[in-house]
Motif scaffolding. Structure first.
Motif, PDB file in Angstrom:
ATOM      1  N   LEU A  27       0.831  -1.202   0.000  1.00  0.00           N
ATOM      2  CA  LEU A  27       0.000   0.000   0.000  1.00  0.00           C
ATOM      3  C   LEU A  27       0.866   1.254   0.000  1.00  0.00           C
ATOM      4  CD1 LEU A  27      -2.959  -0.605   2.504  1.00  0.00           C
ATOM      5  CD2 LEU A  27      -3.119  -0.223   0.043  1.00  0.00           C
ATOM      6  N   ALA A  28       1.932   1.213   0.810  1.00  0.00           N
ATOM      7  CA  ALA A  28       2.810   2.382   0.932  1.00  0.00           C
ATOM      8  C   ALA A  28       3.600   2.654  -0.341  1.00  0.00           C
ATOM      9  CB  ALA A  28       3.758   2.189   2.113  1.00  0.00           C
ATOM     10  N   SER A  29       3.704   1.668  -1.212  1.00  0.00           N
ATOM     11  CA  SER A  29       4.396   1.892  -2.483  1.00  0.00           C
ATOM     12  C   SER A  29       3.577   2.765  -3.430  1.00  0.00           C
ATOM     13  CB  SER A  29       4.709   0.555  -3.160  1.00  0.00           C
ATOM     14  OG  SER A  29       3.521  -0.063  -3.650  1.00  0.00           O
ATOM     15  N   ARG A  30       2.280   2.839  -3.169  1.00  0.00           N
ATOM     16  CA  ARG A  30       1.405   3.644  -4.023  1.00  0.00           C
ATOM     17  C   ARG A  30       0.823   4.863  -3.307  1.00  0.00           C
ATOM     18  NH1 ARG A  30      -4.110   1.349  -6.940  1.00  0.00           N
ATOM     19  NH2 ARG A  30      -5.200   3.352  -7.066  1.00  0.00           N
ATOM     20  N   PHE A  31       0.557   4.719  -2.010  1.00  0.00           N
ATOM     21  CA  PHE A  31      -0.110   5.769  -1.250  1.00  0.00           C
ATOM     22  C   PHE A  31       0.785   6.292  -0.133  1.00  0.00           C
ATOM     23  CE2 PHE A  31      -3.823   3.019  -2.476  1.00  0.00           C
ATOM     24  CZ  PHE A  31      -4.411   3.926  -3.354  1.00  0.00           C
ATOM     25  N   THR A  32       0.436   7.470   0.382  1.00  0.00           N
ATOM     26  CA  THR A  32       1.061   8.022   1.586  1.00  0.00           C
ATOM     27  C   THR A  32       0.222   7.613   2.782  1.00  0.00           C
ATOM     28  OG1 THR A  32       1.804   9.932   0.316  1.00  0.00           O
ATOM     29  CG2 THR A  32       1.853  10.115   2.725  1.00  0.00           C
ATOM     30  N   LEU A  33       0.803   6.843   3.682  1.00  0.00           N
ATOM     31  CA  LEU A  33       0.091   6.331   4.846  1.00  0.00           C
ATOM     32  C   LEU A  33       0.507   7.097   6.098  1.00  0.00           C
ATOM     33  CD1 LEU A  33       0.416   2.461   4.261  1.00  0.00           C
ATOM     34  CD2 LEU A  33      -1.241   4.064   3.279  1.00  0.00           C
ATOM     35  N   THR A  34      -0.480   7.574   6.846  1.00  0.00           N
ATOM     36  CA  THR A  34      -0.227   8.263   8.100  1.00  0.00           C
ATOM     37  C   THR A  34      -0.817   7.459   9.239  1.00  0.00           C
ATOM     38  OG1 THR A  34      -0.285  10.442   7.039  1.00  0.00           O
ATOM     39  CG2 THR A  34      -0.589  10.387   9.421  1.00  0.00           C
ATOM     40  N   ASP A  35       0.013   7.078  10.206  1.00  0.00           N
ATOM     41  CA  ASP A  35      -0.482   6.324  11.352  1.00  0.00           C
ATOM     42  C   ASP A  35      -1.442   7.167  12.171  1.00  0.00           C
ATOM     43  OD1 ASP A  35       0.918   3.751  11.209  1.00  0.00           O
ATOM     44  OD2 ASP A  35       2.736   4.933  11.480  1.00  0.00           O
ATOM     45  N   LEU A  36      -2.533   6.539  12.620  1.00  0.00           N
ATOM     46  CA  LEU A  36      -3.529   7.205  13.454  1.00  0.00           C
ATOM     47  C   LEU A  36      -3.474   6.633  14.861  1.00  0.00           C
ATOM     48  CD1 LEU A  36      -6.559   7.201  10.973  1.00  0.00           C
ATOM     49  CD2 LEU A  36      -4.915   9.035  11.387  1.00  0.00           C
ATOM     50  N   LEU A  37      -3.717   7.469  15.852  1.00  0.00           N
ATOM     51  CA  LEU A  37      -3.675   7.031  17.241  1.00  0.00           C
ATOM     52  C   LEU A  37      -4.991   6.428  17.699  1.00  0.00           C
ATOM     53  CD1 LEU A  37      -1.744  10.035  18.857  1.00  0.00           C
ATOM     54  CD2 LEU A  37      -0.848   7.783  18.211  1.00  0.00           C
ATOM     55  N   GLU A  38      -6.050   6.643  16.938  1.00  0.00           N
ATOM     56  CA  GLU A  38      -7.369   6.221  17.386  1.00  0.00           C
ATOM     57  C   GLU A  38      -7.476   4.711  17.508  1.00  0.00           C
ATOM     58  OE1 GLU A  38     -10.621   6.117  14.174  1.00  0.00           O
ATOM     59  OE2 GLU A  38      -9.270   7.721  13.520  1.00  0.00           O
ATOM     60  N   ARG A  39      -8.341   4.298  18.440  1.00  0.00           N
ATOM     61  CA  ARG A  39      -8.659   2.890  18.637  1.00  0.00           C
ATOM     62  C   ARG A  39     -10.177   2.745  18.610  1.00  0.00           C
ATOM     63  NH1 ARG A  39      -4.134   2.739  17.553  1.00  0.00           N
ATOM     64  NH2 ARG A  39      -2.362   1.956  18.731  1.00  0.00           N
ATOM     65  N   SER A  40     -10.655   1.646  18.087  1.00  0.00           N
ATOM     66  CA  SER A  40     -12.092   1.428  17.975  1.00  0.00           C
ATOM     67  C   SER A  40     -12.638   0.555  19.099  1.00  0.00           C
ATOM     68  CB  SER A  40     -12.405   0.768  16.631  1.00  0.00           C
ATOM     69  OG  SER A  40     -11.818  -0.519  16.576  1.00  0.00           O
ATOM     70  N   GLY A  41     -11.801   0.203  20.067  1.00  0.00           N
ATOM     71  CA  GLY A  41     -12.213  -0.753  21.084  1.00  0.00           C
ATOM     72  C   GLY A  41     -11.896  -2.179  20.685  1.00  0.00           C
ATOM     73  N   GLY A  42     -11.319  -2.349  19.513  1.00  0.00           N
ATOM     74  CA  GLY A  42     -10.922  -3.667  19.038  1.00  0.00           C
ATOM     75  C   GLY A  42      -9.438  -3.713  18.782  1.00  0.00           C
ATOM     76  N   PRO A  43      -8.959  -4.752  18.106  1.00  0.00           N
ATOM     77  CA  PRO A  43      -7.526  -4.940  17.922  1.00  0.00           C
ATOM     78  C   PRO A  43      -6.916  -4.192  16.747  1.00  0.00           C
ATOM     79  CG  PRO A  43      -8.721  -6.799  17.034  1.00  0.00           C
ATOM     80  CD  PRO A  43      -9.749  -5.913  17.660  1.00  0.00           C
ATOM     81  N   ALA A  44      -7.726  -3.523  15.951  1.00  0.00           N
ATOM     82  CA  ALA A  44      -7.200  -2.899  14.727  1.00  0.00           C
ATOM     83  C   ALA A  44      -6.316  -1.696  15.035  1.00  0.00           C
ATOM     84  CB  ALA A  44      -8.338  -2.479  13.810  1.00  0.00           C
ATOM     85  N   ARG A  45      -5.289  -1.542  14.213  1.00  0.00           N
ATOM     86  CA  ARG A  45      -4.474  -0.331  14.182  1.00  0.00           C
ATOM     87  C   ARG A  45      -4.741   0.342  12.847  1.00  0.00           C
ATOM     88  NH1 ARG A  45      -4.529  -2.009  18.564  1.00  0.00           N
ATOM     89  NH2 ARG A  45      -2.803  -2.344  20.014  1.00  0.00           N
TER      90      ARG A  45
END
Length: 334
Positions: free
Chosen positions: A218-236
């Protein structure tokens, strides 16, 4: 009875319950089920009234988010009566969120009633946009039926998040097309690593596609910015700057996400799994049926939370799988 919150041995407050209302499904996804599944006898399942009582006890003890799962939850007969029962906790404010994970097959029928009962968003499992590939992955599924269900959910005002299992050699070539489709449709998208649960073919090791590799693509095509938010589940989460969409990664193999785990899973037979990746479980059906009073049930719940482990042990290597659990995902709840 006491309404003191549920705290596990590692000082994590348990505020999220995932409840499976059935082990049955109208699909047979290759990574989730065997093609010829033996399902539980219907007599073994908790009644919808018993599920109401159990979930209400958890809400009383501090659960604020309830996710209904299966199998496919919308194939359970009378399931709207359970959602109606849970909606009373939304009305009082005791429950903050009532959500659903579904394969989408029944959403065209149920989206509007679910929205009317207070459901605001649904997670839909969708691993491919290719009809033939969809049929191969799900064995019994039809892609147009699912897409119609997603459209009905949007029309009812439900937010839709797409969950896609990353399958090596199966949907790798759809990484960008699936991402682009979600951007156009306004859906968030979460990728999930395949987990070693149950004896299914093909082998887990052959299916496993590391999300570390997927993210790098994904990063080879797009600019990815890490987010601090959590949804109450395991996803980052990351944000794709070019589209503004949010992408989630659930990585039980490449990154153990257990340190902030706030959830437990209740099966349709009343077993409580304190960790998805461990075999330890607590029987809540027996105390539930032993008395019409909830004191013994609450005691059993607290005793179970006191056994919640620090984390799971899933691991893949070049030669095999460790930390595997014997039950199918459809038994525990997706």
């Amino acid at each position: 009875m006491t309404d003191a919150p549920l705290i596990d041995p590692f000082a994590r407050a348990i505020s999220y319950l995932r409840v499976s209302v059935t082990d049955r499904c109208d699909f047979r996804c290759t990574y989730c089920m065997a093609e010829h599944m033996t399902f539980l006898p219907k007599a073994d399942l908790l009644t919808l009234e018993e599920l109401d009582r159990l979930c209400s006890a958890f809400v009383r003890m501090g659960v604020r988010k309830l996710r209904v799962t299966g199998g496919e939850p919308l194939v359970r007969r009378g399931i709207l009566t359970f959602f109606e029962a849970m909606s009373r906790h939304l009305a009082t404010g005791a429950l903050q969120e009532l959500t659903l994970t579904t394969n989408g097959s029944q959403l065209a029928r149920f989206a509007r009633p679910l929205a009317d009962l207070g459901v605001t968003r649904v997670n839909v499992s969708l691993d491919t946009l290719d009809p033939d590939r969809f049929a191969a992955i799900t064995r019994w599924g039809r892609l147009p039926q699912v897409l119609d269900g997603i459209a009905a959910a949007r029309a009812a005002g439900l937010r839709v998040k797409i969950n896609a299992v990353a399958l090596k050699g199966v949907n790798e070539d759809e990484l960008f097309s699936l991402t682009d489709w979600c951007a156009r449709e306004g859906h968030d998208l979460t990728f999930i690593e395949v987990m070693p649960m149950g004896d299914v073919e093909p082998a887990r090791l052959d299916q496993y596609w590391s999300l570390r590799d997927l993210r790098a693509r994904l990063a080879s095509r797009f600019t990815l910015t890490d987010l601090l938010e959590r949804s109450g589940g395991p996803a980052r989460y990351v944000r794709i700057e070019e589209t503004g969409q949010k992408i989630g990664f659930i990585t039980p193999l490449t990154h153990n996400f257990c340190e902030s785990c706030n959830r437990v899973r209740l099966t349709c037979t009343g077993e409580l799994y304190m960790c998805l990746g461990q075999e330890d479980r607590a029987d809540l059906r027996a105390p539930l049926r032993a008395s019409s009073e909830d004191a013994r049930l609450e005691q059993a719940i607290r005793a179970a939370i006191a056994r919640k482990p620090k984390g799971h042990d899933f691991d893949y290597s070049r030669s095999g799988v460790s930390g595997k659990v014997s039950r199918h995902m459809s038994h525990t709840g997706g």
